[in-house]
Design a protein around this motif. Structure first.
Motif, PDB file in Angstrom:
ATOM      1  N   SER A 110      -4.457  10.849  -8.885  1.00 38.07           N
ATOM      2  CA  SER A 110      -4.681   9.413  -9.071  1.00 38.07           C
ATOM      3  C   SER A 110      -6.161   9.086  -9.014  1.00 38.07           C
ATOM      4  O   SER A 110      -6.884   9.582  -8.140  1.00 38.07           O
ATOM      5  N   LEU A 111      -6.588   8.277  -9.964  1.00 35.07           N
ATOM      6  CA  LEU A 111      -7.924   7.686  -9.910  1.00 35.07           C
ATOM      7  C   LEU A 111      -7.663   6.210  -9.687  1.00 35.07           C
ATOM      8  O   LEU A 111      -7.043   5.547 -10.528  1.00 35.07           O
ATOM      9  N   LEU A 127      -5.473   0.810  -3.923  1.00 29.18           N
ATOM     10  CA  LEU A 127      -4.851   2.081  -4.351  1.00 29.18           C
ATOM     11  C   LEU A 127      -4.159   1.963  -5.716  1.00 29.18           C
ATOM     12  O   LEU A 127      -3.417   2.856  -6.111  1.00 29.18           O
ATOM     13  N   GLU A 128      -4.421   0.867  -6.441  1.00 29.95           N
ATOM     14  CA  GLU A 128      -3.887   0.721  -7.802  1.00 29.95           C
ATOM     15  C   GLU A 128      -4.682   1.626  -8.746  1.00 29.95           C
ATOM     16  O   GLU A 128      -5.913   1.672  -8.676  1.00 29.95           O
ATOM     17  N   LEU A 180       0.807  -1.234   0.000  1.00 32.80           N
ATOM     18  CA  LEU A 180       0.000   0.000   0.000  1.00 32.80           C
ATOM     19  C   LEU A 180       0.836   1.278   0.000  1.00 32.80           C
ATOM     20  O   LEU A 180       0.430   2.280  -0.598  1.00 32.80           O
ATOM     21  N   PRO A 181       2.018   1.295   0.644  1.00 33.38           N
ATOM     22  CA  PRO A 181       2.802   2.535   0.588  1.00 33.38           C
ATOM     23  C   PRO A 181       3.403   2.833  -0.788  1.00 33.38           C
ATOM     24  O   PRO A 181       3.895   3.932  -0.999  1.00 33.38           O
ATOM     25  N   ASN A 182       3.349   1.868  -1.720  1.00 31.78           N
ATOM     26  CA  ASN A 182       3.980   2.098  -3.025  1.00 31.78           C
ATOM     27  C   ASN A 182       3.048   2.778  -4.023  1.00 31.78           C
ATOM     28  O   ASN A 182       3.087   2.482  -5.224  1.00 31.78           O
ATOM     29  N   THR A 194     -14.761   4.687  -6.978  1.00 33.56           N
ATOM     30  CA  THR A 194     -13.347   4.952  -7.333  1.00 33.56           C
ATOM     31  C   THR A 194     -12.838   6.118  -6.483  1.00 33.56           C
ATOM     32  O   THR A 194     -13.543   7.103  -6.265  1.00 33.56           O
ATOM     33  N   LEU A 195     -11.599   5.966  -6.012  1.00 34.72           N
ATOM     34  CA  LEU A 195     -10.991   7.040  -5.213  1.00 34.72           C
ATOM     35  C   LEU A 195     -10.248   7.994  -6.134  1.00 34.72           C
ATOM     36  O   LEU A 195      -9.484   7.556  -6.994  1.00 34.72           O
ATOM     37  N   MET A 196     -10.497   9.287  -5.935  1.00 31.95           N
ATOM     38  CA  MET A 196      -9.615  10.265  -6.579  1.00 31.95           C
ATOM     39  C   MET A 196      -8.785  10.907  -5.469  1.00 31.95           C
ATOM     40  O   MET A 196      -9.323  11.417  -4.488  1.00 31.95           O
TER      41      MET A 196
END
Ligand code: AMP
Length: 281
Positions: free
Chosen positions: A243-244, A250-251, A112-114, A260-262
């Motif tokens: 990032s979307l 978080l990919e 996840l940190p990457n 979806t996360l923005m």
């Protein structure tokens, strides 16, 4: 409200609270409190009998060229605000108390940190997970409360708690914003009046993405291009990332879906600001 400065004193106090049958909440912070921090504290106090707020500007989560020295501090103001928000104890260790020179151990979450902030803040999340794991062992809370403003931090900590079977409930609190939408942050204090106006482009760009998605746009690259151009119309802005992505892994995604996360990080002048939101149908 009690002020506690040593690990041993905090552990003894927490043991006594637990043995007395009371529940204990922890809100970890780096201080310079605003309404976001205070909302976390009130939510924590609603869930537990006793509230510990930790106040520690953690050196290991700052990179060599970041703002550790300059990070805003207001201990006296913070203590008053924490007490008013219902804190029973403030745990305020020195750096030497938290990191004796002999220390050799850190807690590292693998994947996840990457992503997102981890790409430009190398080692940041190792610093976060290590200090939070230590705080969990020192304060021994039943519940720990974090802000969704730092979405990746909340994800990484939730992963750590699951992977290491830590018996702690993690609560996430929605982002608290200024009246015009700017996400509250201790770092907002760095902004000049002109930069403050440009800073609003973060939240406005989240709204723009939401509008495009609502109108039927499903292609991540198209939304990203709109958002990039919109932010760069504002003076003093430099994009770190837009990032979307999938809200769990978080990919990055190519196709936008409900949820979806923005997430974005933008430098406004010298100040690096972050914000995020989930797209809704
Ligand atoms: P910090 O002192 O910046 O490390 O933040 C301490 C906690 O407050 C973290 O869990 C943050 O996610 C949370 N936090 C910071 N700003 C906000 C905000 N505007 N709304 C909600 N939570 C926040």
């Amino acid at each position: 409200m009690e002020i506690i400065k040593t690990v041993h004193h905090m552990q003894q106090t927490s043991d006594a609270i637990r043995q007395g049958g009371e529940s204990l909440a922890l809100v970890p912070t780096m201080g310079f409190f605003h309404e976001g921090h205070l909302t976390l504290m009130r939510a924590a106090k609603d869930h537990c009998d006793r509230l510990v707020v930790s106040l520690f500007v953690n050196p290991t989560q700052f990179g060599p060229n970041e703002d550790f020295e300059a990070y805003p501090r207001d201990t006296q103001g913070d203590l008053k605000k924490a007490e008013d928000a219902g804190a029973d104890m403030v745990f305020m260790p020195s750096a030497g108390e938290m990191y004796p020179e002999s220390a050799q151990t850190s807690v590292v979450v693998k994947d996840l940190p990457n992503h997102l902030c981890g790409l430009s803040r190398s080692g940041h999340f190792d610093g976060v997970t290590t200090v939070v794991a230590k705080l969990f062992h020192i304060v021994k809370p039943h519940v720990a409360v974090f802000g969704q403003k730092d979405y990746q931090q909340l994800s990484v900590i939730s992963r750590m708690v699951m992977d290491l079977d830590m018996d702690i409930q993690i609560m996430g609190v929605p982002t608290v914003r200024e009246a015009d939408g700017l996400a509250m942050s201790s770092r907002n204090s760095y902004l000049s009046p002109e930069e403050r106006k440009s800073a609003l482009s973060l939240k406005k760009s989240l709204d723009l993405a939401q509008r495009l998605f609502h109108e039927g746009e499903k292609k991540a690259h198209i939304v990203k291009d709109f958002v990039r151009s919109y932010i760069l119309e504002h003076p003093h802005t430099e994009i770190d990332y837009i990032s979307l992505c999938d809200s769990v892994t978080l990919e990055d995604v190519n196709t936008l879906t409900d949820g979806t996360l923005m997430a974005l990080a933008v430098r406004v002048g010298k100040t690096r600001l972050i914000d995020n939101g989930r797209l809704k149908k």
